[in-house]
Design a protein around this motif. Structure first.
Motif, PDB file in Angstrom:
ATOM      1  N   CYS A  94       0.854  -1.180   0.000  1.00 38.68           N
ATOM      2  CA  CYS A  94       0.000   0.000   0.000  1.00 38.68           C
ATOM      3  C   CYS A  94       0.893   1.233   0.000  1.00 38.68           C
ATOM      4  N   ALA A  95       0.410   2.262  -0.663  1.00 36.58           N
ATOM      5  CA  ALA A  95       1.187   3.485  -0.825  1.00 36.58           C
ATOM      6  C   ALA A  95       0.248   4.677  -0.731  1.00 36.58           C
ATOM      7  N   ALA A  96       0.779   5.797  -0.276  1.00 33.49           N
ATOM      8  CA  ALA A  96      -0.048   6.990  -0.082  1.00 33.49           C
ATOM      9  C   ALA A  96       0.560   8.205  -0.760  1.00 33.49           C
ATOM     10  N   ILE A  97      -0.324   9.005  -1.301  1.00 29.65           N
ATOM     11  CA  ILE A  97      -0.007  10.377  -1.709  1.00 29.65           C
ATOM     12  C   ILE A  97      -0.545  11.248  -0.597  1.00 29.65           C
ATOM     13  N   THR A  98       0.274  12.144  -0.081  1.00 33.65           N
ATOM     14  CA  THR A  98      -0.193  12.980   1.019  1.00 33.65           C
ATOM     15  C   THR A  98      -0.231  14.459   0.644  1.00 33.65           C
ATOM     16  N   TYR A  99      -0.135  14.736  -0.646  1.00 37.55           N
ATOM     17  CA  TYR A  99      -0.180  16.126  -1.109  1.00 37.55           C
ATOM     18  C   TYR A  99      -1.316  16.356  -2.108  1.00 37.55           C
ATOM     19  N   GLY A 100      -2.188  15.392  -2.224  1.00 35.96           N
ATOM     20  CA  GLY A 100      -3.307  15.487  -3.146  1.00 35.96           C
ATOM     21  C   GLY A 100      -4.186  14.274  -2.997  1.00 35.96           C
ATOM     22  N   SER A 101      -5.370  14.313  -3.595  1.00 32.10           N
ATOM     23  CA  SER A 101      -6.316  13.210  -3.411  1.00 32.10           C
ATOM     24  C   SER A 101      -6.708  12.522  -4.704  1.00 32.10           C
ATOM     25  N   ALA A 102      -6.013  12.830  -5.784  1.00 28.96           N
ATOM     26  CA  ALA A 102      -6.348  12.208  -7.061  1.00 28.96           C
ATOM     27  C   ALA A 102      -5.644  10.865  -7.196  1.00 28.96           C
ATOM     28  N   CYS A 103      -6.401   9.846  -7.556  1.00 28.13           N
ATOM     29  CA  CYS A 103      -5.826   8.513  -7.749  1.00 28.13           C
ATOM     30  C   CYS A 103      -5.081   8.429  -9.080  1.00 28.13           C
ATOM     31  N   HIS A 104      -3.976   7.713  -9.084  1.00 21.81           N
ATOM     32  CA  HIS A 104      -3.272   7.388 -10.326  1.00 21.81           C
ATOM     33  C   HIS A 104      -2.395   6.177 -10.070  1.00 21.81           C
ATOM     34  N   TRP A 105      -1.838   5.614 -11.144  1.00 19.00           N
ATOM     35  CA  TRP A 105      -1.093   4.365 -11.048  1.00 19.00           C
ATOM     36  C   TRP A 105       0.414   4.542 -11.177  1.00 19.00           C
ATOM     37  N   ILE A 106       0.906   5.764 -11.071  1.00 16.78           N
ATOM     38  CA  ILE A 106       2.329   6.023 -11.269  1.00 16.78           C
ATOM     39  C   ILE A 106       3.045   5.922  -9.929  1.00 16.78           C
ATOM     40  N   VAL A 108       6.056   6.342  -8.819  1.00 20.84           N
ATOM     41  CA  VAL A 108       6.995   7.349  -8.348  1.00 20.84           C
ATOM     42  C   VAL A 108       6.285   8.553  -7.754  1.00 20.84           C
ATOM     43  N   GLY A 109       5.008   8.671  -8.010  1.00 15.33           N
ATOM     44  CA  GLY A 109       4.256   9.795  -7.472  1.00 15.33           C
ATOM     45  C   GLY A 109       3.802   9.602  -6.034  1.00 15.33           C
ATOM     46  N   TYR A 110       4.056   8.436  -5.460  1.00 15.50           N
ATOM     47  CA  TYR A 110       3.622   8.135  -4.099  1.00 15.50           C
ATOM     48  C   TYR A 110       4.774   8.357  -3.127  1.00 15.50           C
ATOM     49  N   ASP A 111       4.505   9.077  -2.047  1.00 12.65           N
ATOM     50  CA  ASP A 111       5.594   9.475  -1.162  1.00 12.65           C
ATOM     51  C   ASP A 111       5.740   8.597   0.080  1.00 12.65           C
ATOM     52  N   THR A 112       4.784   7.714   0.309  1.00 13.57           N
ATOM     53  CA  THR A 112       4.873   6.856   1.492  1.00 13.57           C
ATOM     54  C   THR A 112       4.486   5.434   1.100  1.00 13.57           C
ATOM     55  N   TRP A 113       5.282   4.458   1.548  1.00 11.93           N
ATOM     56  CA  TRP A 113       5.058   3.053   1.194  1.00 11.93           C
ATOM     57  C   TRP A 113       5.119   2.173   2.435  1.00 11.93           C
ATOM     58  N   GLY A 114       4.354   1.100   2.397  1.00 17.86           N
ATOM     59  CA  GLY A 114       4.508   0.065   3.398  1.00 17.86           C
ATOM     60  C   GLY A 114       5.616  -0.891   2.983  1.00 17.86           C
ATOM     61  N   GLN A 115       5.810  -1.923   3.807  1.00 14.07           N
ATOM     62  CA  GLN A 115       6.918  -2.849   3.577  1.00 14.07           C
ATOM     63  C   GLN A 115       6.551  -3.973   2.621  1.00 14.07           C
ATOM     64  N   GLY A 116       5.269  -4.167   2.362  1.00 14.11           N
ATOM     65  CA  GLY A 116       4.824  -5.203   1.445  1.00 14.11           C
ATOM     66  C   GLY A 116       4.422  -6.488   2.152  1.00 14.11           C
ATOM     67  N   THR A 117       3.546  -7.251   1.502  1.00 14.99           N
ATOM     68  CA  THR A 117       3.125  -8.548   2.006  1.00 14.99           C
ATOM     69  C   THR A 117       2.979  -9.492   0.810  1.00 14.99           C
ATOM     70  N   GLN A 118       3.472 -10.722   0.967  1.00 20.48           N
ATOM     71  CA  GLN A 118       3.515 -11.677  -0.145  1.00 20.48           C
ATOM     72  C   GLN A 118       2.183 -12.407  -0.288  1.00 20.48           C
ATOM     73  N   VAL A 119       1.684 -12.428  -1.523  1.00 17.01           N
ATOM     74  CA  VAL A 119       0.514 -13.232  -1.871  1.00 17.01           C
ATOM     75  C   VAL A 119       0.950 -14.236  -2.929  1.00 17.01           C
ATOM     76  N   THR A 120       0.702 -15.504  -2.663  1.00 15.81           N
ATOM     77  CA  THR A 120       1.034 -16.563  -3.611  1.00 15.81           C
ATOM     78  C   THR A 120      -0.214 -17.368  -3.899  1.00 15.81           C
ATOM     79  N   VAL A 121      -0.551 -17.487  -5.180  1.00 19.04           N
ATOM     80  CA  VAL A 121      -1.736 -18.239  -5.592  1.00 19.04           C
ATOM     81  C   VAL A 121      -1.254 -19.495  -6.301  1.00 19.04           C
ATOM     82  N   SER A 122      -1.565 -20.650  -5.737  1.00 28.18           N
ATOM     83  CA  SER A 122      -1.107 -21.904  -6.301  1.00 28.18           C
ATOM     84  C   SER A 122      -2.114 -22.448  -7.307  1.00 28.18           C
ATOM     85  N   THR A 123      -1.610 -23.233  -8.253  1.00 27.61           N
ATOM     86  CA  THR A 123      -2.480 -23.841  -9.274  1.00 27.61           C
ATOM     87  C   THR A 123      -3.113 -25.108  -8.745  1.00 27.61           C
TER      88      THR A 123
END
Length: 123
Positions: A94-106, A108-123
């Motif tokens: 998860c990542a946050a923009i804290t200088y605006g409220s418009a959503c986008h998928w870029i 590098v435009g996000y200034d705060t990030w979490g550490q991540g969590t692994q999701v694995t989907v098995s066949t």
């Protein structure tokens, strides 16, 4: 200072469901957007869902539309993932923009990030 912390990643079978959480602290206004990104090995980081602090509206990438749902309650952002596929396997951030409220998928435009969590989907 805004801080994010993801949890809930796991190994799940194809067709299964999983709910990720992102604990959010430090927000002081509605001038933010929070997005779930994911990154598979060797792939670019992909934005998949976003919520705008301005009005609570959500946006989804085509790859997850109709299967994933994002919500924000009790200082946590949730990502409900249904009908999981092997191609959903990735580290989810998860990542946050804290200088605006418009959503986008870029990423590098996000200034705060979490550490991540692994999701694995098995066949």
């Amino acid at each position: 200072e805004v801080q994010l912390a993801e949890s809930g990643g796991a190994l799940v079978q194809t067709g299964g469901s999983l709910r990720l959480s992102c604990a959010v602290s430090g927000l002081t206004s509605k001038n933010y957007a929070i997005t779930w990104f994911r990154q598979a090995p060797g792939m670019e980081r992909e934005g998949i869902s976003c919520i705008s602090g301005a009005d609570g509206s959500t946006s989804y990438a085509d790859s997850v539309k109709g299967r994933f749902a994002m919500s924000f309650a009790n200082a946590k952002v949730y990502l409900q993932m249904n009908s999981l596929k092997p191609e959903d396997t990735a580290i989810y951030y998860c990542a946050a923009i804290t200088y605006g409220s418009a959503c986008h998928w870029i990423a590098v435009g996000y200034d705060t990030w979490g550490q991540g969590t692994q999701v694995t989907v098995s066949t």
